[in-house]
Design a protein around this motif. Structure first.
Motif, PDB file in Angstrom:
ATOM      1  N   ARG A 313      -5.092  -8.764  34.172  1.00 52.00           N
ATOM      2  CA  ARG A 313      -4.477 -10.066  33.945  1.00 52.00           C
ATOM      3  C   ARG A 313      -3.314 -10.212  34.915  1.00 52.00           C
ATOM      4  NH1 ARG A 313      -2.490 -11.300  27.958  1.00 52.00           N
ATOM      5  NH2 ARG A 313      -4.753 -11.430  27.649  1.00 52.00           N
ATOM      6  N   PRO A 314      -3.355 -11.186  35.822  1.00 53.86           N
ATOM      7  CA  PRO A 314      -2.269 -11.330  36.809  1.00 53.86           C
ATOM      8  C   PRO A 314      -0.974 -11.749  36.141  1.00 53.86           C
ATOM      9  CG  PRO A 314      -3.774 -13.210  36.907  1.00 53.86           C
ATOM     10  CD  PRO A 314      -4.393 -12.222  35.966  1.00 53.86           C
ATOM     11  N   GLY A 315       0.139 -11.373  36.773  1.00 47.63           N
ATOM     12  CA  GLY A 315       1.441 -11.743  36.237  1.00 47.63           C
ATOM     13  C   GLY A 315       2.532 -10.872  36.805  1.00 47.63           C
ATOM     14  N   GLU A 316       3.772 -11.149  36.402  1.00 49.46           N
ATOM     15  CA  GLU A 316       4.914 -10.382  36.883  1.00 49.46           C
ATOM     16  C   GLU A 316       4.877  -8.940  36.399  1.00 49.46           C
ATOM     17  OE1 GLU A 316       7.320 -11.025  38.998  1.00 49.46           O
ATOM     18  OE2 GLU A 316       6.539 -13.008  39.436  1.00 49.46           O
ATOM     19  N   VAL A 317       4.266  -8.710  35.232  1.00 46.80           N
ATOM     20  CA  VAL A 317       4.109  -7.368  34.685  1.00 46.80           C
ATOM     21  C   VAL A 317       2.618  -7.048  34.668  1.00 46.80           C
ATOM     22  CG1 VAL A 317       4.435  -5.890  32.669  1.00 46.80           C
ATOM     23  CG2 VAL A 317       6.164  -7.597  33.265  1.00 46.80           C
ATOM     24  N   PRO A 318       2.181  -5.873  35.185  1.00 47.51           N
ATOM     25  CA  PRO A 318       0.760  -5.531  35.161  1.00 47.51           C
ATOM     26  C   PRO A 318       0.213  -5.579  33.740  1.00 47.51           C
ATOM     27  CG  PRO A 318       2.000  -3.948  36.479  1.00 47.51           C
ATOM     28  CD  PRO A 318       3.007  -4.804  35.783  1.00 47.51           C
ATOM     29  N   ALA A 319      -0.995  -6.095  33.585  1.00 41.42           N
ATOM     30  CA  ALA A 319      -1.622  -6.174  32.264  1.00 41.42           C
ATOM     31  C   ALA A 319      -3.115  -5.949  32.402  1.00 41.42           C
ATOM     32  CB  ALA A 319      -1.339  -7.516  31.601  1.00 41.42           C
ATOM     33  N   VAL A 320      -3.664  -5.241  31.441  1.00 44.59           N
ATOM     34  CA  VAL A 320      -5.104  -4.977  31.373  1.00 44.59           C
ATOM     35  C   VAL A 320      -5.582  -5.352  29.984  1.00 44.59           C
ATOM     36  CG1 VAL A 320      -6.858  -3.149  31.278  1.00 44.59           C
ATOM     37  CG2 VAL A 320      -5.195  -3.179  33.137  1.00 44.59           C
ATOM     38  N   VAL A 321      -6.702  -6.068  29.912  1.00 46.43           N
ATOM     39  CA  VAL A 321      -7.295  -6.462  28.640  1.00 46.43           C
ATOM     40  C   VAL A 321      -8.584  -5.681  28.448  1.00 46.43           C
ATOM     41  CG1 VAL A 321      -8.169  -8.360  27.234  1.00 46.43           C
ATOM     42  CG2 VAL A 321      -6.303  -8.767  28.867  1.00 46.43           C
ATOM     43  N   VAL A 322      -8.673  -4.950  27.341  1.00 45.97           N
ATOM     44  CA  VAL A 322      -9.845  -4.147  27.021  1.00 45.97           C
ATOM     45  C   VAL A 322     -10.500  -4.741  25.780  1.00 45.97           C
ATOM     46  CG1 VAL A 322     -10.700  -1.862  26.397  1.00 45.97           C
ATOM     47  CG2 VAL A 322      -8.735  -2.079  27.945  1.00 45.97           C
ATOM     48  N   THR A 323     -11.774  -5.064  25.859  1.00 48.02           N
ATOM     49  CA  THR A 323     -12.505  -5.576  24.705  1.00 48.02           C
ATOM     50  C   THR A 323     -13.729  -4.704  24.464  1.00 48.02           C
ATOM     51  OG1 THR A 323     -13.726  -7.123  26.111  1.00 48.02           O
ATOM     52  CG2 THR A 323     -11.741  -7.947  25.033  1.00 48.02           C
ATOM     53  N   ALA A 324     -14.113  -4.575  23.198  1.00 53.38           N
ATOM     54  CA  ALA A 324     -15.263  -3.754  22.847  1.00 53.38           C
ATOM     55  C   ALA A 324     -15.772  -4.149  21.471  1.00 53.38           C
ATOM     56  CB  ALA A 324     -14.905  -2.265  22.861  1.00 53.38           C
ATOM     57  N   ALA A 325     -17.069  -3.968  21.272  1.00 53.55           N
ATOM     58  CA  ALA A 325     -17.670  -4.163  19.956  1.00 53.55           C
ATOM     59  C   ALA A 325     -17.512  -2.891  19.142  1.00 53.55           C
ATOM     60  CB  ALA A 325     -19.146  -4.517  20.102  1.00 53.55           C
ATOM     61  N   LEU A 326     -17.343  -3.045  17.829  1.00 48.60           N
ATOM     62  CA  LEU A 326     -17.186  -1.911  16.914  1.00 48.60           C
ATOM     63  C   LEU A 326     -18.238  -1.991  15.817  1.00 48.60           C
ATOM     64  CD1 LEU A 326     -13.309  -2.053  16.361  1.00 48.60           C
ATOM     65  CD2 LEU A 326     -14.532  -0.542  17.932  1.00 48.60           C
ATOM     66  N   SER A 327     -18.703  -0.846  15.381  1.00 50.71           N
ATOM     67  CA  SER A 327     -19.625  -0.780  14.245  1.00 50.71           C
ATOM     68  C   SER A 327     -19.521   0.597  13.614  1.00 50.71           C
ATOM     69  CB  SER A 327     -21.067  -1.058  14.684  1.00 50.71           C
ATOM     70  OG  SER A 327     -21.506  -0.072  15.610  1.00 50.71           O
ATOM     71  N   GLY A 328     -19.886   0.658  12.344  1.00 48.05           N
ATOM     72  CA  GLY A 328     -19.834   1.940  11.651  1.00 48.05           C
ATOM     73  C   GLY A 328     -19.766   1.757  10.161  1.00 48.05           C
ATOM     74  N   PRO A 329     -19.613   2.857   9.436  1.00 47.98           N
ATOM     75  CA  PRO A 329     -19.503   2.773   7.979  1.00 47.98           C
ATOM     76  C   PRO A 329     -18.275   1.972   7.574  1.00 47.98           C
ATOM     77  CG  PRO A 329     -19.857   5.046   8.709  1.00 47.98           C
ATOM     78  CD  PRO A 329     -19.544   4.243   9.925  1.00 47.98           C
ATOM     79  N   SER A 330     -18.389   1.208   6.526  1.00 50.61           N
ATOM     80  CA  SER A 330     -17.258   0.419   6.051  1.00 50.61           C
ATOM     81  C   SER A 330     -16.105   1.336   5.651  1.00 50.61           C
ATOM     82  CB  SER A 330     -17.671  -0.436   4.847  1.00 50.61           C
ATOM     83  OG  SER A 330     -16.548  -1.071   4.282  1.00 50.61           O
ATOM     84  N   PRO A 331     -14.885   1.003   6.036  1.00 52.12           N
ATOM     85  CA  PRO A 331     -13.734   1.828   5.642  1.00 52.12           C
ATOM     86  C   PRO A 331     -13.304   1.570   4.199  1.00 52.12           C
ATOM     87  CG  PRO A 331     -12.987  -0.029   6.941  1.00 52.12           C
ATOM     88  CD  PRO A 331     -14.493  -0.102   6.921  1.00 52.12           C
ATOM     89  N   TRP A 332     -14.120   0.799   3.453  1.00 52.55           N
ATOM     90  CA  TRP A 332     -13.756   0.453   2.063  1.00 52.55           C
ATOM     91  C   TRP A 332     -15.028   0.311   1.263  1.00 52.55           C
ATOM     92  CZ3 TRP A 332     -14.112  -4.510  -0.614  1.00 52.55           C
ATOM     93  CH2 TRP A 332     -13.348  -4.562  -1.785  1.00 52.55           C
ATOM     94  N   ASN A 333     -15.044   0.889   0.054  1.00 48.42           N
ATOM     95  CA  ASN A 333     -16.262   0.848  -0.765  1.00 48.42           C
ATOM     96  C   ASN A 333     -16.165  -0.124  -1.934  1.00 48.42           C
ATOM     97  OD1 ASN A 333     -14.650   2.060  -2.665  1.00 48.42           O
ATOM     98  ND2 ASN A 333     -15.706   4.051  -2.628  1.00 48.42           N
ATOM     99  N   GLY A 334     -15.157  -0.964  -1.940  1.00 52.68           N
ATOM    100  CA  GLY A 334     -15.043  -1.977  -2.970  1.00 52.68           C
ATOM    101  C   GLY A 334     -14.036  -1.672  -4.046  1.00 52.68           C
ATOM    102  N   SER A 335     -13.645  -0.421  -4.171  1.00 51.63           N
ATOM    103  CA  SER A 335     -12.703  -0.098  -5.251  1.00 51.63           C
ATOM    104  C   SER A 335     -11.708   0.985  -4.880  1.00 51.63           C
ATOM    105  CB  SER A 335     -13.485   0.344  -6.491  1.00 51.63           C
ATOM    106  OG  SER A 335     -14.249   1.510  -6.211  1.00 51.63           O
ATOM    107  N   SER A 336     -11.739   1.399  -3.630  1.00 48.89           N
ATOM    108  CA  SER A 336     -10.862   2.509  -3.256  1.00 48.89           C
ATOM    109  C   SER A 336      -9.920   2.065  -2.146  1.00 48.89           C
ATOM    110  CB  SER A 336     -11.705   3.708  -2.790  1.00 48.89           C
ATOM    111  OG  SER A 336     -12.437   3.374  -1.634  1.00 48.89           O
ATOM    112  N   SER A 337      -9.296   3.027  -1.490  1.00 49.23           N
ATOM    113  CA  SER A 337      -8.308   2.723  -0.464  1.00 49.23           C
ATOM    114  C   SER A 337      -8.980   2.401   0.863  1.00 49.23           C
ATOM    115  CB  SER A 337      -7.349   3.902  -0.305  1.00 49.23           C
ATOM    116  OG  SER A 337      -8.064   5.078  -0.007  1.00 49.23           O
ATOM    117  N   LEU A 338      -8.224   1.721   1.707  1.00 49.45           N
ATOM    118  CA  LEU A 338      -8.690   1.272   3.011  1.00 49.45           C
ATOM    119  C   LEU A 338      -7.866   1.996   4.064  1.00 49.45           C
ATOM    120  CD1 LEU A 338     -10.465  -0.921   4.465  1.00 49.45           C
ATOM    121  CD2 LEU A 338      -8.491  -2.433   4.266  1.00 49.45           C
TER     122      LEU A 338
END
Length: 456
Positions: A313-338
């Motif tokens: 990303r151009p600008g006075e301060v160097p910047a990099v944008v990283v994007t990615a798709a995520l998938s996996g087991p849910s970090p929450w089962n409906g009744s416990s901690s996240l």
């Protein structure tokens, strides 16, 4: 033989041995204010600083550099292909001249004999279109002089891990040269800028060597360091000031959107924006995508990281944008901690290395989690809001629930760490390590979230 300055991370026995050996060779040895690790911990490297047998003071070092550069021919007029800057204010003129030298003069290090200390004539640097840090800095200084702007050489130590000792004046403390411009446009900044313990608020520092970012951004290895501004003797002589550290420029910003399915799977996207030094690290990595993927894996333990896209990303301060798709087991089962990961100032480093990471800027993370269809009557448990602050900075977490008749239930979690120190001295090291420990606890903590039956 010159005097020696030993900075040790060794045991007491090693220190006594060095003191005896140095005395036998007739050397001057400074052993005050040594930082020694507790017994049983690994020892660090031995740092050796050289200086003259007498104490020259920082003005003595500045006088040495003035002597080296006194014979350099000055520019009588601006080169035809280096036109006068068009800016109206001192900062505009400085940025315009510096940016042109950054773009058009390649960095080529020349450290042969006296060439490692004395700049080349500015007209020669511009004609050949290459030079090292002192060549490019001297060219900027001369071109600014022709534009009516006062500027001086500034000698600095560019390093992630080391800093000079203000009490031990030596020309060998520096490995880089940048440009210092009094913000008021005069040669005599206010007294606040002359104290080694205060940020150089009245100075504008620019680095013509940097290929990334604008003229005003300095690499984190230079930010927070002491700079020896080499003024003429009749304008106050050499002065040691500390370059301000821009915590607002060095930061990591992570935004995560995650959807939890009834099946127990989770999917979404992450966007990580790196500013300043962290962006430069990714940009110069041999494989930028893989380096970015490693950052995401560190944050999203247990998730699959899909295709990674890295964009600058151009600008006075160097910047990099990283994007990615995520998938996996849910970090929450409906009744416990996240349990949620977060961008980190300190990462997974051990407390002993926290001081360096504290100078690399702030970190913020925003999670937006859409719960499975049917989730209702949800509530967050105690401890969703937490914070810790000390002299080194602050880390905090906030969490809330949003209920929308169409979109369902969303959990919003924000975590921030904001260091405030310009430099880390031994008395502050324990504060930094405590802040790093609390950030790590926040990252590992679980968010209590319960909903009525049917959430899965």
């Amino acid at each position: 033989l010159p005097a020696l300055r030993w900075i040790l991370d060794q045991c007491d026995a090693a220190r006594e041995q060095l003191r005896v050996e140095s005395a036998a060779h007739g050397l001057r040895l400074f052993t005050d204010e040594l930082s020694l690790p507790p017994a049983g911990e690994s020892v660090g490297p031995l740092h050796l600083w050289l200086s003259w047998s007498h104490d020259p003071g920082w003005e003595g070092v500045a006088a040495w550099f003035r002597t080296l550069s006194a014979s350099l021919p000055t520019l009588d007029a601006g080169p035809p292909d280096f036109p006068a800057p068009l800016g109206d204010t001192v900062p505009e003129i400085v940025h315009e001249v510096t940016a042109r030298v950054q773009r058009e003069v390649r960095y080529v290090a020349v450290e042969i004999g006296i060439g490692g200390f004395r700049p080349s004539p500015p007209v020669e640097t511009w004609r050949r279109r290459w030079g090292d840090c002192k060549d490019k800095a001297q060219l900027v200084i001369e071109r600014l002089r022709l534009a009516g702007v006062v500027a001086f050489p500034a000698l600095v130590l560019s390093s992630w891990d080391e800093a000079i000792d203000p009490a031990f004046a030596t020309p060998y403390a520096f490995n880089h040269m940048i440009v210092a411009v009094p913000r008021a446009g005069s040669s005599e900044p206010s007294s606040a800028a002359r104290s080694p313990d205060d940020p150089a608020a009245d100075w504008l520092f620019v680095d013509p060597t940097q290929p990334e970012g604008g003229a005003i951004w300095l690499h984190p290895g230079v930010q927070g360091q002491h700079a020896l501004v080499v003024r003429p003797a009749d304008l106050g002589g050499g002065v040691l000031v500390r370059i301000p550290r821009r915590h607002d420029a060095e930061r990591r910003e992570l935004a995560v959107e995650l959807r939890l399915a009834v099946s127990g799977e989770a999917s979404g996207r992450a966007e990580l924006v790196l500013h300043g030094g962290p962006a430069v690290s990714i940009h110069h990595a041999e494989d930028a995508e893989e380096a970015a993927r490693d950052l995401l894996r560190e944050t999203f333990d247990g998730f699959r990281v899909g295709e990674v896209v890295v964009a600058t990303r151009p600008g006075e301060v160097p910047a990099v944008v990283v994007t990615a798709a995520l998938s996996g087991p849910s970090p929450w089962n409906g009744s416990s901690s996240l349990r949620l990961g977060a961008a980190s100032t300190f990462g997974t480093v051990q407390p002993g290395f926290a001081a360096r990471r504290a100078l690399e800027g702030s970190a913020s993370t925003v999670w937006t989690i859409r719960l499975p269809p049917g989730a209702s009557a949800c509530r967050l448990g105690a401890g969703a809001e937490r914070s810790f602050a000390n002299a080194a900075g602050e880390t905090r977490q906030t969490a809330s629930l949003e209920v929308d008749s169409a979109a369902g239930v969303r959990v919003l979690v924000r975590r921030d760490t904001s260091p405030v120190l310009d430099a880390i001295s031994d008395p502050e090291r324990s504060e930094v390590e405590r802040l790093a420990l609390e950030e790590r606890r926040f990252r590992r903590s679980r968010l209590e979230l319960t909903c009525a039956a049917g959430g899965r």
